[in-house]
Design an enzyme around this catalytic site. Structure first.
Site, PDB file in Angstrom:
ATOM      1  N   GLY A  13       0.814  -1.217   0.000  1.00  0.00           N
ATOM      2  CA  GLY A  13       0.000   0.000   0.000  1.00  0.00           C
ATOM      3  C   GLY A  13       0.848   1.267   0.000  1.00  0.00           C
ATOM      4  O   GLY A  13       0.622   2.182  -0.797  1.00  0.00           O
ATOM      5  N   ARG A  36       0.310 -14.801   5.230  1.00  0.00           N
ATOM      6  CA  ARG A  36       0.153 -16.114   5.866  1.00  0.00           C
ATOM      7  C   ARG A  36       1.185 -16.265   6.977  1.00  0.00           C
ATOM      8  O   ARG A  36       2.361 -16.052   6.768  1.00  0.00           O
ATOM      9  CB  ARG A  36       0.351 -17.184   4.789  1.00  0.00           C
ATOM     10  N   ASN A  39      -4.291 -10.965  -1.449  1.00  0.00           N
ATOM     11  CA  ASN A  39      -4.367 -12.376  -1.821  1.00  0.00           C
ATOM     12  C   ASN A  39      -5.213 -13.183  -0.850  1.00  0.00           C
ATOM     13  O   ASN A  39      -5.369 -12.774   0.295  1.00  0.00           O
ATOM     14  CB  ASN A  39      -2.947 -12.967  -1.866  1.00  0.00           C
ATOM     15  N   HIS A  56      -4.090 -16.033 -10.245  1.00  0.00           N
ATOM     16  CA  HIS A  56      -2.803 -15.569  -9.709  1.00  0.00           C
ATOM     17  C   HIS A  56      -2.328 -16.635  -8.740  1.00  0.00           C
ATOM     18  O   HIS A  56      -2.603 -16.600  -7.572  1.00  0.00           O
ATOM     19  CB  HIS A  56      -3.022 -14.240  -8.995  1.00  0.00           C
TER      20      HIS A  56
HETATM   21  N1  APR Z   1      -8.379  -2.363   7.620  1.00  0.00           N
HETATM   22  C1  APR Z   1      -7.348  -1.640   7.139  1.00  0.00           C
HETATM   23  N2  APR Z   1      -6.103  -2.097   7.062  1.00  0.00           N
HETATM   24  C2  APR Z   1      -5.872  -3.351   7.504  1.00  0.00           C
HETATM   25  C3  APR Z   1      -6.902  -4.170   8.002  1.00  0.00           C
HETATM   26  C4  APR Z   1      -8.210  -3.621   8.067  1.00  0.00           C
HETATM   27  N3  APR Z   1      -9.258  -4.320   8.528  1.00  0.00           N
HETATM   28  N4  APR Z   1      -6.361  -5.353   8.375  1.00  0.00           N
HETATM   29  C5  APR Z   1      -5.061  -5.288   8.083  1.00  0.00           C
HETATM   30  N5  APR Z   1      -4.745  -4.081   7.564  1.00  0.00           N
HETATM   31  C6  APR Z   1      -3.449  -3.550   7.159  1.00  0.00           C
HETATM   32  C7  APR Z   1      -2.344  -3.912   8.122  1.00  0.00           C
HETATM   33  O1  APR Z   1      -2.389  -3.104   9.293  1.00  0.00           O
HETATM   34  C8  APR Z   1      -1.100  -3.669   7.277  1.00  0.00           C
HETATM   35  O2  APR Z   1      -0.589  -2.365   7.446  1.00  0.00           O
HETATM   36  O3  APR Z   1      -3.008  -4.117   5.918  1.00  0.00           O
HETATM   37  C9  APR Z   1      -1.613  -3.866   5.848  1.00  0.00           C
HETATM   38  C10 APR Z   1      -0.934  -5.029   5.110  1.00  0.00           C
HETATM   39  O4  APR Z   1       0.401  -4.701   4.935  1.00  0.00           O
HETATM   40  P1  APR Z   1       1.589  -5.772   4.944  1.00  0.00           P
HETATM   41  O5  APR Z   1       1.396  -6.700   6.086  1.00  0.00           O
HETATM   42  O6  APR Z   1       2.876  -5.009   4.832  1.00  0.00           O
HETATM   43  O7  APR Z   1       1.335  -6.642   3.640  1.00  0.00           O
HETATM   44  P2  APR Z   1       1.778  -6.274   2.132  1.00  0.00           P
HETATM   45  O8  APR Z   1       3.125  -6.838   1.868  1.00  0.00           O
HETATM   46  O9  APR Z   1       1.524  -4.838   1.888  1.00  0.00           O
HETATM   47  O10 APR Z   1       0.740  -7.155   1.311  1.00  0.00           O
HETATM   48  C11 APR Z   1      -0.638  -6.827   1.302  1.00  0.00           C
HETATM   49  O11 APR Z   1      -1.016  -7.575  -0.927  1.00  0.00           O
HETATM   50  O12 APR Z   1       0.329  -8.632  -2.464  1.00  0.00           O
HETATM   51  C12 APR Z   1      -0.669  -8.800  -1.505  1.00  0.00           C
HETATM   52  O13 APR Z   1      -0.278 -11.051  -0.660  1.00  0.00           O
HETATM   53  C13 APR Z   1      -0.205  -9.673  -0.354  1.00  0.00           C
HETATM   54  O14 APR Z   1      -2.393  -9.964   0.566  1.00  0.00           O
HETATM   55  C14 APR Z   1      -1.173  -9.265   0.715  1.00  0.00           C
HETATM   56  C15 APR Z   1      -1.403  -7.771   0.412  1.00  0.00           C
END
Ligand code: APR
Length: 312
Positions: A18, A86, A124, A179
């Site tokens: 993000g 995961r 995902n 994917h």
């Molecule tokens: N509302 C808002 N944000 C949320 C929520 C929610 N209910 N639940 C989780 N999050 C946020 C987390 O706080 C975290 O900051 O989603 C973010 C996910 O970020 P990362 O853990 O860094 O994961 P990232 O590598 O960005 O991947 C996100 O994209 O490519 C896909 O497989 C990957 O599903 C995964 C997604």
């Protein structure tokens, strides 16, 4: 003179994908970005950091962070990256249920205040999360698109360019299907300077590059150990966002909800689409050999299997 209002792109999830997406989008200067996360301070902190880079990099658009969906109102595009990775001990089905809950909830909140937006799903398992987003938003299929194909084909392009020692810009590829490891890279439609790679590389070598593409995500995870890829995914999302904001009508492989195209009905599967201001403007149907068609149907079956496990 009438004041011009900049468009707004909301990015949900201020994690790796993000935040990097937010950076890419503001660097285009095309739209303001609102970064949202459930964790307090995280989107605000990252947005502030990005805003402080603006004088050096030179973008004039605004980037803000929030935990409140009211701030996302009127977005042209909603990018969904929120979710869990995961964890050890968590099955794929657990992940599916947890992320379905997260995606359903964030999309319902964001769609309610941006009823005309195009949703780009990244979380995902991608194809299943697209379904969740379509149901939670109530949007038509044209405005719910998954990002996978641009990333998968970028990986294939990078490997081909390295193999042939040519510019990545002159390599075009097509990757269809879900994917996951059933994705279907199409060498016949993959070209270097307009020449199909089937003319340039032996079948065995192409097969190895195809396998590497299928495992592209896992290869990065194995190296990083603590997370998954985000630079290439974010770049892929930014390309889609630009195509939509500027109504470029790019032909890009995206996860789209099929209603009979390619013999598939009622599923999100990666196919080439025309991407413009209304979202998925058209599914492009290309002719496939029997083997390619079988690969696509096999991939669709894997998508269906996950879809069937989605919590009701
Ligand atoms: N509302 C808002 N944000 C949320 C929520 C929610 N209910 N639940 C989780 N999050 C946020 C987390 O706080 C975290 O900051 O989603 C973010 C996910 O970020 P990362 O853990 O860094 O994961 P990232 O590598 O960005 O991947 C996100 O994209 O490519 C896909 O497989 C990957 O599903 C995964 C997604």
């Amino acid at each position: 003179m009438e004041k011009v209002t900049r468009r707004k792109v909301t990015v949900i999830g201020a994690g790796n994908v993000g935040a990097t997406t937010a950076q890419r989008v503001i660097e285009t200067g095309l739209a303001d970005v609102v970064l949202v996360d459930i964790v307090e301070g995280l989107p605000q902190g990252k947005a502030l950091d990005l805003a402080e880079a603006a004088p050096v990099v030179g973008y004039d658009v605004a980037v803000t962070g929030t935990n409140d969906y009211a701030d996302t109102a009127g977005s042209a595009i909603i990018v969904v990256t929120s979710g869990l990775a995961r964890q050890p001990g968590m099955s794929r089905d657990d992940l599916l249920a947890r992320n379905a809950g997260i995606v359903g909830s964030v999309v319902a909140q964001a769609a309610a205040v941006s009823p005309d937006a195009v949703i780009v799903v990244v979380t995902n398992p991608l194809d299943a999360m697209c379904h969740v987003a379509m149901t939670a938003s109530g949007f038509p299929r044209e405005r719910v698109i998954g990002m996978a194909g641009v990333l998968d084909s970028a990986r294939f392009r990078a490997f081909i360019a390295a193999e042939l020692d040519v510019s990545v810009r002159d390599v075009r590829t097509f990757v269809l299907g879900g994917h996951g490891d059933t994705m279907v890279p199409l060498p016949r439609y993959s070209t270097v300077g307009g020449v199909p790679i089937t003319e340039l590389l032996p079948a065995e070598r192409i097969g190895q590059l195809v396998d590497r593409t299928r495992n592209g995500g896992a290869e990065v995870v194995a190296l990083l150990k603590t997370g998954s890829a985000y630079y290439a995914p974010a770049a892929a999302v930014a390309e889609m966002v630009e195509a939509i904001l500027l109504d470029q009508r790019r032909i890009l492989p995206c996860a789209a909800y099929l209603t009979g195209e390619y013999g598939i009905d009622g599923l999100f599967v990666g196919v080439p689409v025309v991407l413009g201001s209304r979202g998925m403007e058209k599914v492009v149907e290309i002719s496939l050999t029997d083997e390619e068609k079988a690969g696509l149907l096999h991939s669709a079956a894997a998508v269906r299997e996950l879809f069937d496990k989605l919590p009701a």
